[in-house]
Enzyme design. Structure first.
Site, short mmCIF file in Angstrom:
data_model
loop_
_atom_site.label_atom_id
_atom_site.label_comp_id
_atom_site.label_asym_id
_atom_site.label_seq_id
_atom_site.Cartn_x
_atom_site.Cartn_y
_atom_site.Cartn_z
N GLU A 12 0.84 -1.23 -0.09
CA GLU A 12 0.09 -0.09 -0.14
C GLU A 12 0.76 1.31 -0.01
O GLU A 12 1.94 1.34 0.51
CB GLU A 12 -0.97 -0.01 1.18
CG GLU A 12 -1.71 1.12 1.53
CD GLU A 12 -2.73 0.93 2.46
OE1 GLU A 12 -3.84 1.92 2.90
OE2 GLU A 12 -2.23 -0.01 3.52
N LYS A 24 -9.37 2.46 -2.52
CA LYS A 24 -9.77 2.08 -1.28
C LYS A 24 -10.94 2.37 -0.80
O LYS A 24 -11.12 3.67 -0.44
CB LYS A 24 -8.43 2.25 -0.03
CG LYS A 24 -8.60 1.36 1.08
CD LYS A 24 -7.28 1.66 2.05
CE LYS A 24 -7.39 1.05 3.48
NZ LYS A 24 -6.22 1.17 4.30
N CYS A 58 -5.22 -3.26 2.06
CA CYS A 58 -5.45 -3.41 3.49
C CYS A 58 -6.47 -3.82 4.30
O CYS A 58 -7.01 -4.73 4.33
CB CYS A 58 -4.44 -2.11 3.70
SG CYS A 58 -3.64 -2.20 5.43
#
Length: 266
Positions: free
Chosen positions: A45, A114, A148
């Protein structure tokens, strides 16, 4: 169909705002990964710039086709390997925590923003994405992207499984003391949704954060096919379609679902 060989590049850590250094390290990792026969290289990330950027995130963010993306495309084409990398993406006035998949010929194949932001730091600096499932095909394997914290929500991974994702690639920046996510939760997600899950983490200290490492490829049978330690490392493993078929036959979670009973979940 032969297995898809994957390389997970765990690192570098500790040097935020180092796009040049990150790209140089990526070039070296891509060279080593391609020499091992890997067709896909996954990085963590916010790989391009570093994670601990604070208020510099808007300044360092770039478009999905910005200079960082162009250099990643050159690296991918030079070594003949697809690359997933994390970066701060600017789109108009918004900044997203994004991951992009570049094909082995340098073509942009998929870009994911995300959707589940972790903690005050991310919520302060990023806009959440609004598309749950982003996919592309590579060598006959359907690849999906999450980032994540996204993978810690079973709904996200199950959505990918239902959409046909074979290999879910998750650039991540998992911090201490959450090692159990990499050690326990990630293999469980792969097993319960019957897919391969490539989890590429950062390592070492960076600003106020200390990343756990422990990058891995978890298989659809719940086993960890390869696992990194806590330092900078390039891990090579195969996502085997035969293992995927066997796991889905043995434990048919997806066809055995009863969605009519789950309405209260949403």
């Amino acid at each position: 169909m032969p297995p898809l060989r994957i390389a997970l590049y765990q690192g570098p850590g500790g040097v935020p705002d180092s796009t040049g250094a990150s790209l140089a390290a990526l070039d070296g990792a891509a060279r080593r990964a391609a020499a091992s026969g890997a067709r896909l290289l996954a990085t963590p990330e916010m790989y391009l710039t570093g994670y601990a950027l604070g208020d510099r995130i808007p300044e360092l963010a770039e478009a999905a086709d910005g200079p960082g993306a162009r250099r990643v495309a050159e690296i991918a084409a030079e070594h003949g390997i697809a690359i997933v990398y994390g970066y701060p993406e600017r789109a108009g006035t918004a900044v997203f925590n994004s991951a992009q998949l570049i094909g082995p010929d340098g073509t942009a194949l998929a870009n994911y923003r995300k959707t589940h932001l972790f903690g005050g730091f991310e919520r302060e600096h990023f806009t959440p994405g609004d598309t749950a499932v982003v996919q592309a095909d590579l060598d006959g394997t359907r690849i999906g992207l999450l980032i994540c914290y996204d993978v810690e929500f079973p709904e996200n991974v199950r959505a990918h499984a239902l959409a046909g994702t074979d290999l879910l690639v998750v650039p991540t920046a998992l911090m201490r003391p959450y090692e159990f996510v990499a050690q326990t939760l990630v293999p469980a997600r792969a097993y319960e949704s019957q897919l391969h899950l490539a989890y590429a983490n950062r390592s070492g200290a960076e600003g106020e954060f200390h990343f756990t490492g422990l990058s891995c490829l978890a298989g659809p049978d719940g086993t960890v096919r390869a696992r990194a330690g806590t330092g900078e490392e390039l891990v090579i493993a195969d996502a085997d379609p035969e293992l995927l078929r066997a796991a889905r036959d043995e434990t048919p979670y997806l066809p055995d679902r009863r969605p009519e009973l789950y309405g209260t979940l949403v």
